[in-house]
Design an enzyme around this catalytic site. Sequence first.
Site, short mmCIF file in Angstrom:
data_model
loop_
_atom_site.label_atom_id
_atom_site.label_comp_id
_atom_site.label_asym_id
_atom_site.label_seq_id
_atom_site.Cartn_x
_atom_site.Cartn_y
_atom_site.Cartn_z
N ASP A 100 -1.74 -9.62 8.48
CA ASP A 100 -2.31 -10.53 7.48
C ASP A 100 -1.29 -11.32 6.67
O ASP A 100 -1.54 -12.46 6.28
CB ASP A 100 -3.25 -9.77 6.52
N HIS A 106 0.82 -1.23 0.00
CA HIS A 106 0.00 0.00 0.00
C HIS A 106 0.84 1.27 0.00
O HIS A 106 0.55 2.24 0.71
CB HIS A 106 -0.98 0.00 1.17
N ASP A 151 0.66 -4.51 5.34
CA ASP A 151 -0.45 -5.38 4.97
C ASP A 151 -0.55 -5.48 3.45
O ASP A 151 -0.06 -4.61 2.72
CB ASP A 151 -1.76 -4.85 5.54
N GLU A 152 -1.18 -6.54 2.99
CA GLU A 152 -1.55 -6.71 1.58
C GLU A 152 -0.40 -6.35 0.62
O GLU A 152 -0.54 -5.49 -0.24
CB GLU A 152 -2.80 -5.88 1.27
N VAL A 153 0.71 -7.05 0.81
CA VAL A 153 1.88 -6.81 -0.05
C VAL A 153 1.70 -7.63 -1.33
O VAL A 153 2.29 -8.70 -1.52
CB VAL A 153 3.19 -7.17 0.70
#
Length: 479
Positions: free
Chosen positions: A201, A94, A150-152
């Site tokens: 996550d 992000h 997060d959310e790489v």
Amino acid sequence: MNPPWPKGKKLVHLDLKGAPPRVEYLHRLIELFSRLGVDGLLVEYEDMFPYEGELQLLQATAQPAYSREQVLSIQESAKARGMEVIPLVQTFGHMEFVLKHRPLWPLREVPHCVGTLNPHKEEGVKLVMEMLRQVVELHPHLRTVHIGADEVYTLGEGEDSKLWLASTGRSVEHLFLRHVTKIAKAIKEAWPDMNIIMWDDMMRDMSHDTLKASGLVGLVQPMLWDYTPNLDVDKTVSLLEKYHGAGMSDLWAASSFKGSTSVHTCVTCTQRHVDNHLQWLKVAASLSAAINMRGIAITGWQRYDHLSVLCELLPVALPSLASCLQTLNHGEFSTEAHRNVTEMLGVSSVEMEAMERTSTGESLFPGRRLAELIVEINSLLNSEDLRFFESNMFVRGWFSPYHRQRKMVNPLNSMHIHNQASLYLDTLQKMVEAVRKEMVNFYPDSTADEWIEEHASPVAAPLQRIIDAIQACVQEMVP
């Protein structure tokens, strides 16, 4: 009924990557948060932070970033009410607001993913550390920082990563842990007493042994997020127990009071978010006594990511936030909790769409008039008469694409359609102007422009096209 939320901080997340409130409104919100029992703010500045030097290009262009003085004033306002400020600085995934800039394109993991940093380039680590340095420097006496992570997405797909992963015994999990550990160690080296929080996550599928050997134990405090109303309690408890068993003794939860229903939600559903907190209370009640929950961050997302549309604005979500906090305090959303919310905000209902409209002041509920106008226009925009105007009997029967193309129409019926479309459009335009006039009291002009383009323009444009087309066609048919 569950026990109330155990000891630990209750943080409210301010997501400033979309619709950044005017500073005066932020001060009023902080005062409200204090009355609601909030202990701290998790502030995600993104491009609203006044980065300097080589990082100045990261500042927002749609509206000016907050000034250094304004960032300090936000902290002073929070501190005066006993609230800690924890900045969130993305350091891996992000990073859209960073990597969208052409000079920084080479630091992407893959060219088509704007959000993920290439973990192999030293320039990338230097960039992240300079971002952190500037943020820490502008937060005197800072004790805790959140490094995101997060959310790489697409990690491991870049050419550098493929080369690294070709060696025996390496995995994408190791690649993730390697970068985050490097950043965390660099933070501890620069600021030895700094607490480091990160999203959990990317670690959820990792084994106990992988986590234990990661190098992150003792360095970071994982924050496990789940914003759903049907959160899986057993699975969440199991994850927290796994992190604790791996040696990560300090843990956080993250719930949601807005911005997690759908990417384009306009009006917050309080019950959905209360249900999310009821599930988190079940999680807390099921944890072993050895697990130290440092607190919960009640997130309020303003965009799903830097390049997505706006979620609900803060004013329409304040009843949800108050309800979620009361749920945590009481262990349920009881009659007493409900009454506390309605009294604290001076409202008749905790659901915006069921709330009675009033002409009373906004001292208890800052931004109430804007919230009411948004609910009102949202109801009009979602009405079948407007949304499906082109599908009604008259338009389909007497002003179809076939008729328009040949300019062969029934003038009487066409003018009926024209008058109806004009009435709807006039009503909508008046409401849009009322919303804009109120919104700019709390948000930059650019936010009002974006909100209207996102919500109102897609409904207004077809009405305007029909009006224009009918005028052109009728001129061909009437002497």
